[in-house]
Enzyme design. Sequence first.
Site, mmCIF file in Angstrom:
data_model
loop_
_atom_site.group_PDB
_atom_site.id
_atom_site.type_symbol
_atom_site.label_atom_id
_atom_site.label_comp_id
_atom_site.label_asym_id
_atom_site.label_seq_id
_atom_site.Cartn_x
_atom_site.Cartn_y
_atom_site.Cartn_z
ATOM 1 N N SER A 236 0.789 -1.234 0.000
ATOM 2 C CA SER A 236 0.000 0.000 0.000
ATOM 3 C C SER A 236 0.822 1.286 0.000
ATOM 4 O O SER A 236 0.269 2.366 -0.153
ATOM 5 C CB SER A 236 -0.962 0.023 1.194
ATOM 6 O OG SER A 236 -0.257 0.050 2.410
ATOM 7 N N LYS A 281 -5.987 5.351 8.111
ATOM 8 C CA LYS A 281 -4.876 6.132 7.567
ATOM 9 C C LYS A 281 -5.197 7.628 7.536
ATOM 10 O O LYS A 281 -4.305 8.457 7.715
ATOM 11 C CB LYS A 281 -4.510 5.605 6.178
ATOM 12 C CG LYS A 281 -3.900 4.211 6.234
ATOM 13 C CD LYS A 281 -3.459 3.701 4.875
ATOM 14 C CE LYS A 281 -2.790 2.340 5.020
ATOM 15 N NZ LYS A 281 -2.263 1.816 3.752
#
Length: 342
Positions: A236, A281
Amino acid sequence: MKNKKRIRYLLWIAIILLAISFYYLPYYVSKPGMAKELRPIIEVEDGYDEEGNFMLTTVRMGRANIYSYLIAKFSDYQEIYPMDEIKGEDETDEEYNVRQLHLMDSSKSAAIEVAYKKAAIPIDYQYNGVYVLNVVPEMPADGKLEPADRVFKVDELEFTSSAEFIDYVSSKKAGESIHLTYERNSEVEDVSVNVAAFNDPENKDRVGIGIGLVDDKELNVSPDVTVKTDEIGGPSAGFMFSLEIYNQLTAEDLTKGYEIAGTGTISPDGVVGKIGGIEQKIIAADKAGADIFLAPNENDAKDSNYQEAVKTAKDIGTDMRIIPINTFDEAIDYLENLEMKQ
């Protein structure tokens, strides 16, 4: 006497609570991680400096015990995942860790490839063989190959891609033997493996040896680039890696003095892909003081990371700008047109 009974009772409760904390459930829990500056992680030889920062965002993921499961159950920004959504069926812990670390390696390679191509700097490719991610139980490779083995010859033949390797093995008939040369822990070994038909319905007409694999290739570039990820796993961070590498390769500072966080996979053709844990996040980036967050847009998909990021940003009341991104080139266009931070 009553005090002794009370102490004994409390002691038993403490022992039970301690034992419960070591009892793991078939779930994983994810929670907000951190947003970390990429400049200390990535170094391009004689690279350009930057006024702001690109930041890597992470989530914290771990096996759930009863306590962490209950906390996550009543938390807005912790997620619970069944084990089979995180690890593949019959995948061991070793295979999972190998897969995550290799996905990180692949994301680094793709990020370097995208950034150097955009900067019009030549890349030299060196193919090293196929990298074993996992071994299918009860297939011929089971007990002969292991995750992290690098197979570089089959019947003394070398290949230039995993596709060539698969085509060659698939051309054999069930029961035929092939000779593999591979590297394990820096030592070269040989083994003979019989080809067999796959057991699952989707591959019933195919044969193989029962390994999950990917290309193992190196990119040789100049100027040299170092990406220090230690034990970080998964793909990611690839998109943000590519931005940091490109920014160090080119004279114009794309950060313009901003703290720029983001996430997303990156493919060698520059497509930015969806990741898990976007809500956590966003929280990590906001806590780190990010001004801008670049989120995978998936060509305006209704359930895109970008849509989820916008919702979370609104829920927590952040001033951080959430920017939809589909490709690396699109991100560069946005950053080039960004005004300098005042």
